[in-house]
Design an enzyme around this catalytic site. Structure first.
Site, PDB file in Angstrom:
ATOM      1  N   GLU A  12       0.788  -1.105  -0.103  1.00  0.00           N
ATOM      2  CA  GLU A  12       0.095   0.112   0.140  1.00  0.00           C
ATOM      3  C   GLU A  12       0.755   1.293  -0.075  1.00  0.00           C
ATOM      4  OE1 GLU A  12      -3.192   2.017   2.931  1.00  0.00           O
ATOM      5  OE2 GLU A  12      -2.886  -0.178   3.201  1.00  0.00           O
ATOM      6  N   SER A  13       2.147   1.119   0.547  1.00  0.00           N
ATOM      7  CA  SER A  13       2.921   2.393   0.766  1.00  0.00           C
ATOM      8  C   SER A  13       3.548   3.024  -0.819  1.00  0.00           C
ATOM      9  CB  SER A  13       3.967   1.972   1.713  1.00  0.00           C
ATOM     10  OG  SER A  13       4.686   0.906   0.873  1.00  0.00           O
TER      11      SER A  13
END
Length: 257
Positions: A60-61
């Site tokens: 997700e980062s």
């Protein structure tokens, strides 16, 4: 049967190891996986080393194609960016990769799961006055909505497997049947739930989770006793193949680092 993750399922492997190995096997043949931290990350990194060497891990980062040498501590772990093929912004991960349905598998866990695969990572108890406030949604609702398929990995027990989640953080099959279609969700939803004692899959019509496989040493009655609803059982329930020596060796190296 009182086995739980971390306890010995056999003299050779634990229930937790069986869960991670079976979840990793499920990723064979897939090309991309949106990975959650914790149990899903363990299984995805094991799969990349053993079952799916070409698997692109997406966090997700913004790390795309991450190849961590150890299990990351969070989505912000520097190891992910250092080993990634590319690092993009969070909006690009969601707007370009996830929401248009470009990712094969989303791998999630949760504090609660119900009979239709809905997930809760928000609160235990009422939302306005909860008994426990959980970490929250993060990107899980979008993963559950838009990945082509969703795998769920959770430890099996009555606190987790509830008839109705206290809060729907991430939609599985809603109220069953055609709920996803009515909501306009792109992905197929949760196609497999892997636990420390069993594997569940949705009924093709009702979408209710159904027991299709038990792990070695586990009976159908054990799984039903650990489930907070009247669990549907397939006509034929298979038994999971035990972990191989290679799977166990790679998994244990990962967890020791």
């Amino acid at each position: 049967m009182s086995e739980r993750a971390g306890e010995s399922m056999s003299p050779d492997f634990t229930a937790a190891e069986m869960m991670s190995v079976e979840a990793a096997r499920a990723l064979a043949g897939h090309t991309s996986c949106f990975v959650g931290i914790g149990l899903p990350s363990t299984a995805a990194n094991l799969a990349r080393r053993v079952h799916a060497p070409g698997l692109v891990l997406i966090y997700e980062s913004g790390a795309i194609g991450a190849k961590p040498s150890r299990l990351p501590l969070s989505i912000g772990d520097g190891e992910l960016a250092e080993t990634a093929d590319a690092v993009v912004s969070v909006p690009e991960v969601f707007n370009y990769w996830l929401q248009p349905g470009r990712i094969d598998v989303g791998f999630l866990s949760a504090a609660q799961l119900d009979r239709f695969g809905n997930l809760n990572t928000t609160v235990i108890g009422g939302y306005d006055d909860p008994r426990v406030r959980l970490p929250g949604s993060g990107g899980a609702p979008e993963i559950a909505a838009s990945c082509r398929e969703v795998f769920i990995m959770v430890r099996h027990g009555l606190r987790t497997f509830v008839d109705r989640v206290d809060f729907v953080t991430s939609v599985g099959f809603g109220d069953g049947y055609d709920s996803r279609e009515k909501l306009g969700l792109r992905g197929r939803g949760p196609v497999r739930v892997v636990t420390d004692i069993a594997v569940l899959e949705p009924d093709p019509v009702s979408r209710e989770l159904t027991l299709t496989r038990v792990h070695p040493g586990v009976d159908v009655a054990d799984v039903r006793a650990a489930t907070g609803w009247d669990l549907k059982v397939a006509d034929e329930v298979a038994v999971t193949e035990p972990p191989t020596d290679e799977e166990l060796a790679v998994l244990r190296r990962l967890e020791e680092q």
